[in-house]
Design a protein around this motif. Structure first.
Motif, PDB file in Angstrom:
ATOM      1  N   LEU A 135      -0.650   3.515 -15.020  1.00 47.89           N
ATOM      2  CA  LEU A 135      -1.305   2.364 -14.398  1.00 47.89           C
ATOM      3  C   LEU A 135      -2.811   2.531 -14.329  1.00 47.89           C
ATOM      4  N   ILE A 136      -3.256   3.650 -13.753  1.00 49.31           N
ATOM      5  CA  ILE A 136      -4.678   3.799 -13.482  1.00 49.31           C
ATOM      6  C   ILE A 136      -4.987   5.270 -13.242  1.00 49.31           C
ATOM      7  N   LEU A 137      -6.198   5.667 -13.588  1.00 52.51           N
ATOM      8  CA  LEU A 137      -6.661   7.042 -13.392  1.00 52.51           C
ATOM      9  C   LEU A 137      -7.956   6.999 -12.599  1.00 52.51           C
ATOM     10  N   ILE A 138      -8.078   7.884 -11.634  1.00 49.27           N
ATOM     11  CA  ILE A 138      -9.313   7.986 -10.865  1.00 49.27           C
ATOM     12  C   ILE A 138      -9.744   9.449 -10.891  1.00 49.27           C
ATOM     13  N   ARG A 139     -11.020   9.676 -11.160  1.00 49.23           N
ATOM     14  CA  ARG A 139     -11.520  11.038 -11.287  1.00 49.23           C
ATOM     15  C   ARG A 139     -11.961  11.565  -9.925  1.00 49.23           C
ATOM     16  N   THR A 144       0.841  -1.199   0.000  1.00 48.35           N
ATOM     17  CA  THR A 144       0.000   0.000   0.000  1.00 48.35           C
ATOM     18  C   THR A 144       0.872   1.242   0.000  1.00 48.35           C
ATOM     19  N   MET A 145       0.584   2.122  -0.941  1.00 47.54           N
ATOM     20  CA  MET A 145       1.297   3.397  -1.052  1.00 47.54           C
ATOM     21  C   MET A 145       0.292   4.519  -0.974  1.00 47.54           C
ATOM     22  N   ASN A 146       0.688   5.612  -0.337  1.00 47.37           N
ATOM     23  CA  ASN A 146      -0.214   6.733  -0.137  1.00 47.37           C
ATOM     24  C   ASN A 146       0.319   7.998  -0.794  1.00 47.37           C
ATOM     25  N   CYS A 147      -0.596   8.837  -1.194  1.00 49.61           N
ATOM     26  CA  CYS A 147      -0.240  10.076  -1.878  1.00 49.61           C
ATOM     27  C   CYS A 147      -1.117  11.186  -1.320  1.00 49.61           C
ATOM     28  N   SER A 148      -0.518  12.318  -1.006  1.00 50.72           N
ATOM     29  CA  SER A 148      -1.296  13.483  -0.595  1.00 50.72           C
ATOM     30  C   SER A 148      -1.004  14.622  -1.562  1.00 50.72           C
ATOM     31  N   TYR A 149      -1.994  15.475  -1.764  1.00 46.93           N
ATOM     32  CA  TYR A 149      -1.819  16.595  -2.671  1.00 46.93           C
ATOM     33  C   TYR A 149      -2.422  17.841  -2.041  1.00 46.93           C
ATOM     34  N   LYS A 150      -2.199  18.990  -2.699  1.00 46.45           N
ATOM     35  CA  LYS A 150      -2.517  20.246  -2.014  1.00 46.45           C
ATOM     36  C   LYS A 150      -3.685  21.022  -2.597  1.00 46.45           C
ATOM     37  N   THR A 151      -3.882  20.953  -3.904  1.00 40.80           N
ATOM     38  CA  THR A 151      -4.914  21.788  -4.519  1.00 40.80           C
ATOM     39  C   THR A 151      -6.032  20.919  -5.093  1.00 40.80           C
ATOM     40  N   SER A 152      -7.096  21.553  -5.550  1.00 40.77           N
ATOM     41  CA  SER A 152      -8.194  20.798  -6.151  1.00 40.77           C
ATOM     42  C   SER A 152      -7.737  20.163  -7.454  1.00 40.77           C
ATOM     43  N   ILE A 153      -8.324  19.042  -7.772  1.00 43.69           N
ATOM     44  CA  ILE A 153      -7.893  18.288  -8.952  1.00 43.69           C
ATOM     45  C   ILE A 153      -9.094  17.831  -9.765  1.00 43.69           C
ATOM     46  N   ASN A 154      -8.842  17.495 -11.033  1.00 51.53           N
ATOM     47  CA  ASN A 154      -9.851  16.835 -11.843  1.00 51.53           C
ATOM     48  C   ASN A 154      -9.682  15.321 -11.773  1.00 51.53           C
ATOM     49  N   ASN A 155      -8.439  14.883 -11.793  1.00 45.12           N
ATOM     50  CA  ASN A 155      -8.185  13.456 -11.663  1.00 45.12           C
ATOM     51  C   ASN A 155      -6.815  13.221 -11.051  1.00 45.12           C
ATOM     52  N   LEU A 156      -6.620  12.017 -10.581  1.00 48.52           N
ATOM     53  CA  LEU A 156      -5.331  11.607 -10.024  1.00 48.52           C
ATOM     54  C   LEU A 156      -4.928  10.314 -10.718  1.00 48.52           C
ATOM     55  N   GLN A 157      -3.666  10.229 -11.056  1.00 48.43           N
ATOM     56  CA  GLN A 157      -3.179   9.068 -11.806  1.00 48.43           C
ATOM     57  C   GLN A 157      -2.001   8.449 -11.072  1.00 48.43           C
ATOM     58  N   TRP A 158      -1.808   7.174 -11.287  1.00 46.48           N
ATOM     59  CA  TRP A 158      -0.641   6.472 -10.756  1.00 46.48           C
ATOM     60  C   TRP A 158       0.187   5.952 -11.921  1.00 46.48           C
ATOM     61  N   TYR A 159       1.504   6.166 -11.791  1.00 51.00           N
ATOM     62  CA  TYR A 159       2.453   5.710 -12.796  1.00 51.00           C
ATOM     63  C   TYR A 159       3.507   4.837 -12.127  1.00 51.00           C
ATOM     64  N   ARG A 160       4.087   3.979 -12.934  1.00 45.48           N
ATOM     65  CA  ARG A 160       5.160   3.111 -12.469  1.00 45.48           C
ATOM     66  C   ARG A 160       6.421   3.424 -13.269  1.00 45.48           C
ATOM     67  N   GLN A 161       7.579   3.380 -12.596  1.00 40.88           N
ATOM     68  CA  GLN A 161       8.839   3.653 -13.274  1.00 40.88           C
ATOM     69  C   GLN A 161       9.856   2.589 -12.896  1.00 40.88           C
ATOM     70  N   ASN A 162      10.407   1.968 -13.898  1.00 40.48           N
ATOM     71  CA  ASN A 162      11.470   0.986 -13.686  1.00 40.48           C
ATOM     72  C   ASN A 162      12.819   1.623 -13.964  1.00 40.48           C
ATOM     73  N   SER A 163      13.762   1.395 -13.073  1.00 46.21           N
ATOM     74  CA  SER A 163      15.165   1.751 -13.311  1.00 46.21           C
ATOM     75  C   SER A 163      15.369   3.196 -13.741  1.00 46.21           C
ATOM     76  N   GLY A 164      14.601   4.123 -13.187  1.00 39.16           N
ATOM     77  CA  GLY A 164      14.810   5.536 -13.452  1.00 39.16           C
ATOM     78  C   GLY A 164      14.576   5.950 -14.881  1.00 39.16           C
ATOM     79  N   ARG A 165      13.805   5.182 -15.626  1.00 42.71           N
ATOM     80  CA  ARG A 165      13.549   5.523 -17.022  1.00 42.71           C
ATOM     81  C   ARG A 165      12.101   5.921 -17.227  1.00 42.71           C
ATOM     82  N   GLY A 166      11.536   5.562 -18.353  1.00 38.36           N
ATOM     83  CA  GLY A 166      10.190   6.008 -18.688  1.00 38.36           C
ATOM     84  C   GLY A 166       9.127   5.516 -17.735  1.00 38.36           C
TER      85      GLY A 166
END
Lengths: 114, 113
Positions: free
Chosen positions: B46-50, B20-42
Motif C-alpha cells: 500500500l504505502i512506504l514511509i521512511r 485507524t490502525m496502529n502498529c508498534s515495533y521494537k528496533t530501529s528501522i529504515n522504513n515501515l510499510q503497510w500491506y493489505r491481504q484479502n482472504s488469507g492470500r497474497g
C-alpha cells in the motif's frame, strides 16, 4: 506484466511426507523471498535470495526446510518429513533492483499436513 | 519472531467512516510499510514511509510514523466495503535494497454497508 505465481495453490499431505512448493517471481526481479503465515498470524520470514549472493536462511525453522533458486529465477521450497505444525500458507515475494524495498507477493500455497 | 504488534486486532465500521490502525515495533528501522491481504492470500503493498518522514499520503490513505515512540498509524478515510481486508505493517532495517521484512500481527478490518 505477470505477477508472482505459486504452485500448487493448495496441498494436502500426510505427516512424514516431503513436499515441494514452487515460486515463479516477476521476470527480471533479482530478489526472492519466502514467508510463512500460520492461521490468524502475521507473516514469518523464512529465507531470501538476492542475485548471486548466498541466501539469507536465518528464518528457516528447522533443517527439514530448504530452498533453492535455479538460474536466478524459479525457486522451490522443500519441507522434508512434514509435521502438522508445518500447516500454513507459504507466501513468496520478489523485488527488483530498482525498487528493492517494495515486495510483490504471490497468492500463496496453502499447506495442510494431516 | 514478530517485531510489530498492531491494534486493534479487529475493527468493524460502517461505509463512509474512517478507519485507524496502529502498529508498534521494537528496533530501529529504515522504513515501515503497510500491506493489505484479502482472504488469507497474497499481500498487496500500500504505502512506504521512511524513518526520516513523519507523514505520507496516498489517495485515501494517510500514514504517520513516530520513531521516538516506535509506532505508526494507517488511516483510511471514507471507507468502502471493498476495503474489507487484513492490514499488516512491516518494518525494514536496510535502505534501498532487498532485505527481509518483519511483519506485525495484523488488523482485520470489516466495512459494512
Amino acid at each position: 506484466g505477470a505477477g508472482v505465481s505459486q504452485s500448487p495453490s493448495n496441498k494436502v499431505t500426510e505427516k512424514g511426507k516431503d513436499v515441494e512448493l514452487r515460486c515463479d517471481p516477476i521476470s527480471g526481479h533479482t530478489a526472492l523471498y519466502w514467508y510463512r503465515q500460520s492461521l490468524g498470524q502475521g507473516l514469518e520470514f523464512l529465507i531470501y535470495f538476492q542475485g548471486n549472493s548466498a541466501p539469507d536462511k536465518s528464518g528457516l525453522p528447522s533443517d527439514r526446510f530448504s530452498a533453492e533458486r535455479t538460474g536466478g529465477s524459479v525457486s522451490t521450497l522443500t519441507i522434508q518429513r512434514t509435521q502438522q505444525e508445518d500447516s500454513a500458507v507459504y507466501l513468496c515475494a520478489s523485488s527488483s533492483n530498482r525498487d528493492g524495498e517494495t515486495q510483490y507477493f504471490g497468492p500463496g500455497t496453502r499447506l495442510l499436513v494431516l | 519472531s514478530q517485531q510489530g504488534e498492531e491494534d486493534p486486532q479487529a475493527l468493524s465500521i460502517q461505509e463512509g467512516e474512517n478507519a485507524t490502525m496502529n502498529c508498534s515495533y521494537k528496533t530501529s528501522i529504515n522504513n515501515l510499510q503497510w500491506y493489505r491481504q484479502n482472504s488469507g492470500r497474497g499481500l498487496v503493498h500500500l504505502i512506504l514511509i521512511r524513518s526520516n518522514e513523519r507523514e505520507k499520503h496516498s489517495g485515501r490513505l494517510r500514514v504517520t510514523l513516530d520513531t521516538s515512540k516506535k509506532s505508526s498509524s494507517l488511516l483510511i478515510t471514507a471507507s468502502r466495503a471493498a476495503d474489507t481486508a487484513s492490514y499488516f505493517c512491516a518494518t525494514d532495517k536496510v535502505s534501498g535494497t532487498a532485505s527481509k521484512l518483519t511483519f506485525g500481527t495484523g488488523t482485520r478490518l470489516q466495512v459494512t454497508l
